[in-house]
Structure formats: C-alpha cells, structure tokens
Scaffold this active site. Sequence first.
Site, PDB file in Angstrom:
ATOM      1  N   ASP A 116      57.233  25.572   2.707  1.00  0.00           N
ATOM      2  CA  ASP A 116      57.543  24.215   2.261  1.00  0.00           C
ATOM      3  C   ASP A 116      59.053  24.033   2.115  1.00  0.00           C
ATOM      4  O   ASP A 116      59.845  24.956   2.343  1.00  0.00           O
ATOM      5  CB  ASP A 116      56.814  23.942   0.950  1.00  0.00           C
ATOM      6  CG  ASP A 116      56.241  22.543   0.863  1.00  0.00           C
ATOM      7  OD1 ASP A 116      56.818  21.626   1.479  1.00  0.00           O
ATOM      8  OD2 ASP A 116      55.223  22.353   0.167  1.00  0.00           O
ATOM      9  N   ASP A 121      53.504  13.873   2.922  1.00  0.00           N
ATOM     10  CA  ASP A 121      52.100  14.224   2.704  1.00  0.00           C
ATOM     11  C   ASP A 121      51.155  13.092   3.080  1.00  0.00           C
ATOM     12  O   ASP A 121      51.452  11.919   2.862  1.00  0.00           O
ATOM     13  CB  ASP A 121      51.864  14.578   1.234  1.00  0.00           C
ATOM     14  CG  ASP A 121      52.381  15.954   0.874  1.00  0.00           C
ATOM     15  OD1 ASP A 121      53.140  16.525   1.677  1.00  0.00           O
ATOM     16  OD2 ASP A 121      52.031  16.449  -0.199  1.00  0.00           O
TER      17      ASP A 121
END
Length: 551
Positions: free
Chosen positions: A172, A233
């Site tokens: 990430d 997201d």
Amino acid sequence: MIRSRRRRRALAAAAALAIVAAASVSSAQDATAAPNNVVTTPPMGWASWNTFAAKINYSVIKAQADALVSSGMKDAGYQYVNIDEGWWQGTRDSGGNITVDSADWPGGMKAIADYIHGKGLKAGIYTDAGRDGCGYYYPTGRPAAPGSGSEGHYDQDFLQFSRWGFDFVKVDWCGGNAEGLNPQTAYTSISDSIARATAQTGRPMTFSICSWGNGSPWNWAPGVSTMWRTSQDIIYYGETASMDRVLTNFDSAQHPTAQSAGHYNDPDMLIVGMPNFTAAQNRTHFGLWAISGAPLLAGNNLATMSADTRAVLTNREVIAIDQDPLGRQGTKVAEDATGLQVYSKTLSGTGKRAVLLLNRTGATANITARWSSLGLTGSAAVRNPWTGTDLGSFTTSYTASVPAHEAVLLVLSGTDGGGSGGDKTGTIVGKQSNRCLDINNSSTANGTQAQIWDCNGQSNQSWTYASGKQLTIYGNKCLDAYNKGTTNGTPVVIWDCNGQNNQQWNLNADGTITSVLSGLCLDASGAATANGTKIVLWACGSGDNQKWTFK
C-alpha cells in the site's frame, strides 16, 4: 487501500548508443531482476479488506479459506487468500523482524499460510511502502499502528514473508504518500527486494502495487510488478457498495497499452455480493472486470454469500473472458449516443471477441455492436456467457436492449477482418537461430536494444502487432529504428510509442520484417545465432538471419 478521497526523448545520442550497445545477461539469469513472470493470467482469489477491514485473525481467515473451497470457487479458478491490512500492529523484535500477536495468530503467520496451503490454495499478505502503514493513518477496527510499514526493512520483510510461505504481497501507499516518496522509485526497490527474497527461498511472490494511481503506475509498473492499482478504493470502510464507484474505478483503469499477459491494470477488489448490491449489479460489475482482464479478488463474506452471488463469482464462461491467455484489456470501440457504450476484448483463437454493451444512462436503451468496429468481417455467432446460450448468427451487427445502469456481456465467434480488434500477440522467432526477439533483462528503458535469446515465454518476448503497424511490448513500448535511422547498422530499440514511422513495420510474406521508414530489414547482427546477438537494420537479402516467424 486508502481511506481518504484525495486524489523525450531527452537522452544524448552518445548515452543512448551506449545503452543499446551494452552487453549483459538475460533476465532469466539475473537474481535481482523484477519478478515479472509469476503469473500468466489475472490473479484470482479473495481478500479480507472489503468485508472485515482490520478486524481479522486466524479464525476469520481460516473460515474464508474453507468457504473458498466449499463454495466451488477454488474449482472455478480462485487461488489466493489474501490477508489485508490489520494483521500487524507494527511490532518488531530486537533484530527488526516482524512480530505478531499470538492470540490473533496462534503459531504466527507461517501457521495461517500453512493452513491456506493445506487447502490447496495460495496465501497473500500486506504491507506499506512507507514507515507507517494505513493502519496508522486510518485506523479501522484496531488502534493506530505506528511502524506498520516496511520502509527501511524492504529486504528483511519480503524475505520474511517468503520464508513464512506467502505467495502474494500487496504493498500500500499510505506511508509512502504521507512521506512524499516517489512511487516508481519505492516500488522498484520493493520489486528488487522481492526478487532477492525469491532467489534465496525459491518461492516467487505475486507483487501487487497499491499506489491508487499515484505516479501513473501504468507507465512503469509493467516492468516491476504483476498488477498495479489505478484508482482509489472501490469501497471505503463503513460505506455501502456503489455502482457509481464501480464505474469510476473501471474508467480509471483504462490503460490498455500497459496491459499484457502477466501484467494487469487493477481497478481494485470486487464488491460482488456486498450488502445492498443486486444480482444485476453483481453481473454488471463482474462483467466490467472480465472485459478489462482485471484481477478477480472477491471481497464479500464467502461463508455467508447467497446462491446468486456464488453463481456470479463462479460462472466459468465469464471467468474465461477475464482469464483469456492473451491478457488483453477490452477497450471502448463505439458510443453511438452518450452513455451507450460498446467495449471489445480480443480473445485467443481466430475471430474471437468478448463484447460488453454498457448503458450508463437512466433509461433502458438499445445498444448495437457492429462487426466493423470489432475488427470482424462476414457473419459471427453470438453467445450469452451468463446463461450459456447461443443467440444465433448475425451478418453485420447485434443489437440488445440494455437496462439502465447495466450491461450485456457477449462472446462472438467470427472472422478477423482487420482493425484494432485483429491485433496479433505472440513471440517473434528467428529462422536461423530459433531464438526469440527479446528485450534484455526485461528492461523498459527507452533505448534498450532488441536482441535474440532462448524463447522462455516471458513478457519481454511477448510482442503485439497493432493495426497501426507498430510492434509493441509491455503494452506501452514500441520497436523503434533508433533516431529515425535509415542506414545499415541502425540499432533497433524500444521507445515510448509515438506514432512516428520509424516505429512502423511491415510483416512480409517471405518472413522479413521491414521498417516502413527505410525499407531495411530486421537483422540479427553479423548473422550470429548466440544469445544476446543484437538486432539492427540492414539491407534486405536472402539470409535466414533476416527471416522471422510470428507465433
């Protein structure tokens, strides 16, 4: 994941010629090369974040692994069980090795990886490119976790993941973003660390870059990773699944020149089967990912999913569209009226297309797919993969009524007739050497000279001949007559595709490949046949070092 909503040539001639003339070894023999060939089709599996956020432990992951098998998803092709953010609170021992809470993970992370492997599946794990991961900046179900990133420990952490038995790692960008790191630099370093870990353990790891599109990873990530996130997201913690977000992420992932077998644009994990999503929305969402050739990582609760959700996730014909070995990303080929769109994906085999008719408007509408826009000619048979039924043979087009905010997915079998739908992908093999046209060490750098090397099926030997007569590799690099050269000995290199005629090639019936600009032939220099022999332009003759087969 992210929890916030933020969203030429310049080389000197001498330097470029030094690059193209440099002798080196193949990527297959370089232990520090990027792990670019872990998979050949888009990864399929399940990931914990969308349903469980950071509230995960051994029991949660075990139950989902069990359900992946019992639901039939494993038999349908799903392999990975990916443990996302929340497994680690940033703790390390005196040697800097990651430690975990034994109450959550009895036996440590190796134990859960072993359990997943025991089910015939593969195990995935998660970290951040920065010092502090997403669990520090955006705690979701656990306290803020300082130190939960891998910066400063890249070699150590990825070796530890590999030794634990993990087959997939998602990295990430929360810490990387907060610290202002350069995405390409950081992720390239991580890729090198993964390759070094693999060299020690023998266990390759699928590498998932999750920079949310920061740094335009589609321009460089194909050289260092398996998949790269192209957007934020698809669902945020505590939100309800949204078709608007599905479409936003789908649109953000439209970088078809970056995608090839083994390297994929990633519009994020699936929200098929999430609360409040209808069966029609599930099919539309899954169809969008399939036409894109995107990774299929389910995010719903597998242990409690409905029969309808299971039917969508395990539909073999739709999965086959996604998993087609050409690795193409479907592209928009028509939009007769605003919001009424036709997407086409070239499939392996002759005259095969997957077609998605997408209605973005608020009313039911007819959408027509015309063979001319799909690169087909003559009649084509049309099939509905969702129902497994043949719809008949049609001469020039097919029209379907598509409900508002939904899509119709089709598979066509016809005759290639040119156009973008007829692009060809494969290897280019020298007649004299029986070796493949190759880019050394899987380099993506402008000016890297082409060579011949033992054929190995890797992405640095996978070429696409496009309708514009370009020979492309990695999706965004073109075979190029260096510096628009038209003389014998001009190096043949790769360069950013720019539409110029020194990047256009004729594939001739006699096996030669000639430059549109100069008419000179693609030539294995000096008629040599050894690995590493450089490719140049030369006046066409009768030698077999100028004869090639596109397979």
